[in-house]
Design a protein around this motif. Structure first.
Motif, mmCIF file in Angstrom:
data_model
loop_
_atom_site.group_PDB
_atom_site.id
_atom_site.type_symbol
_atom_site.label_atom_id
_atom_site.label_comp_id
_atom_site.label_asym_id
_atom_site.label_seq_id
_atom_site.Cartn_x
_atom_site.Cartn_y
_atom_site.Cartn_z
ATOM 1 N N SER A 260 -5.344 1.218 -3.683
ATOM 2 C CA SER A 260 -6.275 2.097 -2.838
ATOM 3 C C SER A 260 -6.379 1.216 -1.574
ATOM 4 N N ASN A 261 -6.384 -0.005 -1.622
ATOM 5 C CA ASN A 261 -6.928 -0.699 -0.433
ATOM 6 C C ASN A 261 -6.373 -2.219 -0.897
ATOM 7 N N LEU B 191 0.995 -1.300 -0.116
ATOM 8 C CA LEU B 191 0.105 0.204 -0.066
ATOM 9 C C LEU B 191 0.884 1.231 0.077
#
Length: 103
Positions: free
Chosen positions: A37-38, A31
């Motif tokens: 983003s996730n 990340l």
């Protein structure tokens, strides 16, 4: 949106150490590249004939171009860290998925 999916079968002898390392180090490092983003980690509920415990780790990214940047700039280094730490204790299968629709 794209999902970079890594399916990993980890040897039971290092499972607990690997799981902690994934949660505390590897996924945060992924990340931190800024390209995802996730992420989510899922346990595969099928017993493998070869043994071990299988997980799917899914990293969400905005585009194929961003995923290519990850390959070009970060993948080798991050893969080397896991190989160094858990050599011969896992197998990994990587796929790219495109989100077509969500309901």
């Amino acid at each position: 949106m794209y999902i970079y999916n890594v399916t990993i079968n980890i040897d039971e002898t290092v499972h607990d150490e690997w799981l902690q390392w994934m949660r505390e180090t590897h996924i945060p490092d992924m990340l931190a590249t800024g390209k995802f983003s996730n992420a989510r980690m899922l346990k595969v509920l099928v017993n493998e004939e070869m043994g071990g415990i299988t997980y799917s780790v899914q990293y969400i990214t905005d585009s194929k171009a961003t995923l290519q940047q990850y390959y070009d700039e970060d993948a080798s280094q991050l893969r080397a860290k896991s190989q160094k730490r858990f050599a011969d204790k896992f197998v990994a299968f990587r796929t790219e998925l495109e989100i077509v629709s969500e309901h």
